[in-house]
Design a protein around this motif. Sequence first.
Motif, PDB file in Angstrom:
ATOM      1  N   PRO A  41     -16.986   8.921  -1.377  1.00  0.00           N
ATOM      2  CA  PRO A  41     -17.029   7.841  -1.795  1.00  0.00           C
ATOM      3  C   PRO A  41     -17.432   7.533  -3.525  1.00  0.00           C
ATOM      4  CG  PRO A  41     -18.911   7.927  -0.556  1.00  0.00           C
ATOM      5  CD  PRO A  41     -18.119   9.015  -0.298  1.00  0.00           C
ATOM      6  N   ALA A  42     -18.263   8.324  -4.089  1.00  0.00           N
ATOM      7  CA  ALA A  42     -18.321   8.338  -5.539  1.00  0.00           C
ATOM      8  C   ALA A  42     -17.434   8.354  -6.377  1.00  0.00           C
ATOM      9  CB  ALA A  42     -19.585   9.170  -5.636  1.00  0.00           C
ATOM     10  N   GLU A  43     -16.331   9.394  -5.909  1.00  0.00           N
ATOM     11  CA  GLU A  43     -15.276   9.456  -6.629  1.00  0.00           C
ATOM     12  C   GLU A  43     -14.029   8.690  -6.286  1.00  0.00           C
ATOM     13  OE1 GLU A  43     -13.798  13.624  -5.512  1.00  0.00           O
ATOM     14  OE2 GLU A  43     -15.794  14.452  -6.113  1.00  0.00           O
ATOM     15  N   ALA A  44     -14.168   8.086  -5.301  1.00  0.00           N
ATOM     16  CA  ALA A  44     -13.160   6.889  -4.922  1.00  0.00           C
ATOM     17  C   ALA A  44     -12.603   5.996  -6.039  1.00  0.00           C
ATOM     18  CB  ALA A  44     -13.178   6.191  -3.642  1.00  0.00           C
ATOM     19  N   PRO A  45     -13.617   5.263  -6.722  1.00  0.00           N
ATOM     20  CA  PRO A  45     -13.400   4.129  -7.645  1.00  0.00           C
ATOM     21  C   PRO A  45     -12.385   4.715  -8.899  1.00  0.00           C
ATOM     22  CG  PRO A  45     -15.533   3.900  -6.964  1.00  0.00           C
ATOM     23  CD  PRO A  45     -14.820   5.274  -6.395  1.00  0.00           C
ATOM     24  N   PHE A  46     -12.571   6.024  -9.054  1.00  0.00           N
ATOM     25  CA  PHE A  46     -11.861   6.473 -10.354  1.00  0.00           C
ATOM     26  C   PHE A  46     -10.647   7.281  -9.790  1.00  0.00           C
ATOM     27  CE2 PHE A  46     -16.338   6.791 -10.941  1.00  0.00           C
ATOM     28  CZ  PHE A  46     -16.378   6.118 -12.213  1.00  0.00           C
ATOM     29  N   LEU A  47     -10.386   7.865  -8.627  1.00  0.00           N
ATOM     30  CA  LEU A  47      -9.300   8.867  -8.033  1.00  0.00           C
ATOM     31  C   LEU A  47      -8.437   7.810  -7.294  1.00  0.00           C
ATOM     32  CD1 LEU A  47     -10.908  12.194  -7.557  1.00  0.00           C
ATOM     33  CD2 LEU A  47     -10.041  11.229  -9.677  1.00  0.00           C
ATOM     34  N   ALA A  48      -8.870   7.175  -6.547  1.00  0.00           N
ATOM     35  CA  ALA A  48      -8.061   6.214  -5.530  1.00  0.00           C
ATOM     36  C   ALA A  48      -6.867   5.547  -6.440  1.00  0.00           C
ATOM     37  CB  ALA A  48      -9.018   5.428  -4.632  1.00  0.00           C
ATOM     38  N   PRO A  49      -7.252   4.821  -7.470  1.00  0.00           N
ATOM     39  CA  PRO A  49      -6.068   4.162  -8.066  1.00  0.00           C
ATOM     40  C   PRO A  49      -4.843   5.268  -8.649  1.00  0.00           C
ATOM     41  CG  PRO A  49      -8.206   3.291  -8.599  1.00  0.00           C
ATOM     42  CD  PRO A  49      -8.492   4.571  -7.981  1.00  0.00           C
ATOM     43  N   LEU A  50      -5.296   6.323  -8.901  1.00  0.00           N
ATOM     44  CA  LEU A  50      -4.443   7.313  -9.549  1.00  0.00           C
ATOM     45  C   LEU A  50      -3.681   7.762  -8.413  1.00  0.00           C
ATOM     46  CD1 LEU A  50      -6.871   9.381 -11.957  1.00  0.00           C
ATOM     47  CD2 LEU A  50      -5.091   7.492 -12.790  1.00  0.00           C
ATOM     48  N   ILE A  51      -4.417   8.096  -7.248  1.00  0.00           N
ATOM     49  CA  ILE A  51      -3.390   8.539  -6.374  1.00  0.00           C
ATOM     50  C   ILE A  51      -2.551   7.471  -5.805  1.00  0.00           C
ATOM     51  CG2 ILE A  51      -3.600   9.670  -4.008  1.00  0.00           C
ATOM     52  CD1 ILE A  51      -6.388  10.904  -4.825  1.00  0.00           C
ATOM     53  N   THR A  52      -3.191   6.508  -5.586  1.00  0.00           N
ATOM     54  CA  THR A  52      -1.971   5.082  -5.191  1.00  0.00           C
ATOM     55  C   THR A  52      -0.829   5.031  -6.063  1.00  0.00           C
ATOM     56  OG1 THR A  52      -4.203   4.230  -4.185  1.00  0.00           O
ATOM     57  CG2 THR A  52      -2.213   2.785  -4.642  1.00  0.00           C
ATOM     58  N   ARG A  53      -1.193   5.211  -7.321  1.00  0.00           N
ATOM     59  CA  ARG A  53      -0.034   5.150  -8.366  1.00  0.00           C
ATOM     60  C   ARG A  53       1.055   6.230  -8.140  1.00  0.00           C
ATOM     61  NH1 ARG A  53      -0.467   2.942 -13.761  1.00  0.00           N
ATOM     62  NH2 ARG A  53       0.458   4.982 -14.418  1.00  0.00           N
ATOM     63  N   GLU A  54       0.434   7.372  -7.783  1.00  0.00           N
ATOM     64  CA  GLU A  54       1.404   8.551  -7.258  1.00  0.00           C
ATOM     65  C   GLU A  54       2.275   8.025  -6.011  1.00  0.00           C
ATOM     66  OE1 GLU A  54       1.494  13.109  -5.718  1.00  0.00           O
ATOM     67  OE2 GLU A  54      -0.333  12.294  -6.511  1.00  0.00           O
ATOM     68  N   ILE A  55       1.333   7.588  -5.066  1.00  0.00           N
ATOM     69  CA  ILE A  55       2.256   7.159  -3.950  1.00  0.00           C
ATOM     70  C   ILE A  55       3.482   6.271  -4.148  1.00  0.00           C
ATOM     71  CG2 ILE A  55       1.916   5.986  -1.609  1.00  0.00           C
ATOM     72  CD1 ILE A  55      -0.746   7.282  -1.543  1.00  0.00           C
ATOM     73  N   ILE A  56       3.078   5.130  -4.999  1.00  0.00           N
ATOM     74  CA  ILE A  56       4.298   4.224  -5.319  1.00  0.00           C
ATOM     75  C   ILE A  56       5.118   4.811  -6.007  1.00  0.00           C
ATOM     76  CG2 ILE A  56       4.527   2.104  -6.797  1.00  0.00           C
ATOM     77  CD1 ILE A  56       1.546   1.336  -6.112  1.00  0.00           C
ATOM     78  N   TYR A  57       4.879   5.660  -7.030  1.00  0.00           N
ATOM     79  CA  TYR A  57       5.837   6.309  -7.617  1.00  0.00           C
ATOM     80  C   TYR A  57       6.780   7.295  -6.908  1.00  0.00           C
ATOM     81  CZ  TYR A  57       8.119   9.862 -10.830  1.00  0.00           C
ATOM     82  OH  TYR A  57       8.908  10.524 -11.640  1.00  0.00           O
ATOM     83  N   ARG A  58       6.377   7.917  -5.836  1.00  0.00           N
ATOM     84  CA  ARG A  58       7.086   8.618  -5.035  1.00  0.00           C
ATOM     85  C   ARG A  58       8.088   7.782  -4.067  1.00  0.00           C
ATOM     86  NH1 ARG A  58       6.549  13.768  -5.893  1.00  0.00           N
ATOM     87  NH2 ARG A  58       4.194  14.460  -6.581  1.00  0.00           N
ATOM     88  N   LEU A  59       7.707   6.672  -3.673  1.00  0.00           N
ATOM     89  CA  LEU A  59       8.356   5.489  -3.208  1.00  0.00           C
ATOM     90  C   LEU A  59       9.528   5.049  -4.024  1.00  0.00           C
ATOM     91  CD1 LEU A  59       5.663   3.694  -1.172  1.00  0.00           C
ATOM     92  CD2 LEU A  59       7.366   5.286   0.026  1.00  0.00           C
ATOM     93  N   TRP A  60       9.196   4.887  -5.164  1.00  0.00           N
ATOM     94  CA  TRP A  60       9.952   4.290  -6.403  1.00  0.00           C
ATOM     95  C   TRP A  60      11.226   5.159  -6.554  1.00  0.00           C
ATOM     96  CZ3 TRP A  60      11.642  -0.022  -8.373  1.00  0.00           C
ATOM     97  CH2 TRP A  60      12.028  -0.002  -9.457  1.00  0.00           C
ATOM     98  N   MET A  61      10.881   6.374  -6.821  1.00  0.00           N
ATOM     99  CA  MET A  61      11.760   7.511  -7.169  1.00  0.00           C
ATOM    100  C   MET A  61      12.508   7.822  -5.863  1.00  0.00           C
ATOM    101  SD  MET A  61      11.498   7.128 -10.338  1.00  0.00           S
ATOM    102  CE  MET A  61      12.456   8.901 -10.672  1.00  0.00           C
ATOM    103  N   GLY A  62      12.151   7.590  -4.823  1.00  0.00           N
ATOM    104  CA  GLY A  62      12.836   7.891  -3.423  1.00  0.00           C
ATOM    105  C   GLY A  62      13.804   6.985  -3.148  1.00  0.00           C
ATOM    106  N   GLU A  63      13.735   6.667  -1.909  1.00  0.00           N
ATOM    107  CA  GLU A  63      14.814   5.619  -1.238  1.00  0.00           C
ATOM    108  C   GLU A  63      14.165   4.109  -1.114  1.00  0.00           C
ATOM    109  OE1 GLU A  63      13.377   6.697   3.516  1.00  0.00           O
ATOM    110  OE2 GLU A  63      15.295   7.086   2.764  1.00  0.00           O
ATOM    111  N   GLN A  64      13.011   3.961  -1.604  1.00  0.00           N
ATOM    112  CA  GLN A  64      12.643   2.596  -1.546  1.00  0.00           C
ATOM    113  C   GLN A  64      12.624   1.804  -2.930  1.00  0.00           C
ATOM    114  OE1 GLN A  64      11.931   1.641   1.421  1.00  0.00           O
ATOM    115  NE2 GLN A  64      11.946   3.599   2.548  1.00  0.00           N
ATOM    116  N   HIS A  65      13.489   2.168  -3.844  1.00  0.00           N
ATOM    117  CA  HIS A  65      13.647   1.582  -5.110  1.00  0.00           C
ATOM    118  C   HIS A  65      13.744   0.036  -5.037  1.00  0.00           C
ATOM    119  CE1 HIS A  65      15.929  -0.063  -8.459  1.00  0.00           C
ATOM    120  NE2 HIS A  65      15.494   1.081  -9.302  1.00  0.00           N
ATOM    121  N   ASP A  66      14.886  -0.403  -4.025  1.00  0.00           N
ATOM    122  CA  ASP A  66      15.234  -1.869  -3.952  1.00  0.00           C
ATOM    123  C   ASP A  66      14.158  -2.512  -3.107  1.00  0.00           C
ATOM    124  OD1 ASP A  66      17.512  -1.225  -5.446  1.00  0.00           O
ATOM    125  OD2 ASP A  66      18.756  -0.723  -3.345  1.00  0.00           O
ATOM    126  N   ARG A  67      13.669  -1.982  -2.252  1.00  0.00           N
ATOM    127  CA  ARG A  67      12.615  -2.739  -1.582  1.00  0.00           C
ATOM    128  C   ARG A  67      11.248  -3.056  -2.221  1.00  0.00           C
ATOM    129  NH1 ARG A  67      15.159   0.551   2.272  1.00  0.00           N
ATOM    130  NH2 ARG A  67      16.041  -0.620   3.771  1.00  0.00           N
TER     131      ARG A  67
END
Length: 315
Positions: A165-191
């Motif tokens: 949990p000590a690392e979560a405030p720093f790293l969680a937003p970065l990994i969440t951005r990656e997850i959104i990016y992979r959805l965006w660049m994949g088949e979920q662009h329009d959604r």
Amino acid sequence: MNSILPDQTERDTHRLETSRNELAELIARNQREDGFTMKLKGLLLFRESAPGDSIHSVYNPSLCVVAQGSKEFFLGRERYVYDPAHYLLVTAELPLVGHVIEATKEQPYLSLRLELDPALVSTVMIEAAEISPKQPVDAKAMHVGSLDADLLGAVVRLVRLVEVPAEAPFLAPLITREIIYRLWMGEQHDRLLHITAVGGYTPHIAKAIELLNQGLDQPLRIEHIAHELGMSVSGFHHHFKSVTAMSPLQYQKRLRLQEARRLMLGEGLDATSAAFRVGYSDASHFNREYKSLFGLPPMRDVERLRGDTSQGIGA
């Protein structure tokens, strides 16, 4: 003798299997009892040891991933099933009915739900240098897609942070951005455009959903909403149903009944008071529609729910 390297498909299959096993272990270790817990901001872990009753809930934009077992959701009359090979994406505020269909005590249902913040989704889209679709689209605001190795790998790295949990405030937003990016660049662009209300007819439907939620206790005036959105009544009906799988009237009724259920369960209101709060002037009409949706009259349903604290949310 030269060894033959596995091709990309074999490597991805191995990565998927390894990631699924690790995800199941992480969730099982950090969610030891049936139910759910928010372990990080916006990240909930779930565990169920047996198939349960259908759960009615209103979902905000979210990504749901199963590590073990399977679950079904109904959006209107449309059925969506997802399992360890598939994720569920919800990109607008939707009233849903969910049901775990595969779970045992030995192999419980294990899953996670990641809430998708509109501001973060917008930032990823802007930084990806692409905002709107080339043509107006009416993508359904709910979809089951295939998990690829890169997306699942990012999800696993996010869940690992539950144990640091000590690392979560720093790293969680970065990994969440990656997850959104992979959805965006994949088949979920329009959604994903639903979440930010950008492009095509999406701003109109997102605004309509906002208006329906704000005026939950008010009579539904389709002509007024369509006019405010600059759409014809028939066009508004068509595009709203294309995104939500429900007519505006069906959507409002579902939201009203679920909010009345919440008021009775969470705030202790009686059925008549709850009905009035959500816009019903006829208590008998409310009771009939409530029983039609939830299977029991209001107070009997609430008594049952008070004995099942897991009701009301799911992934």
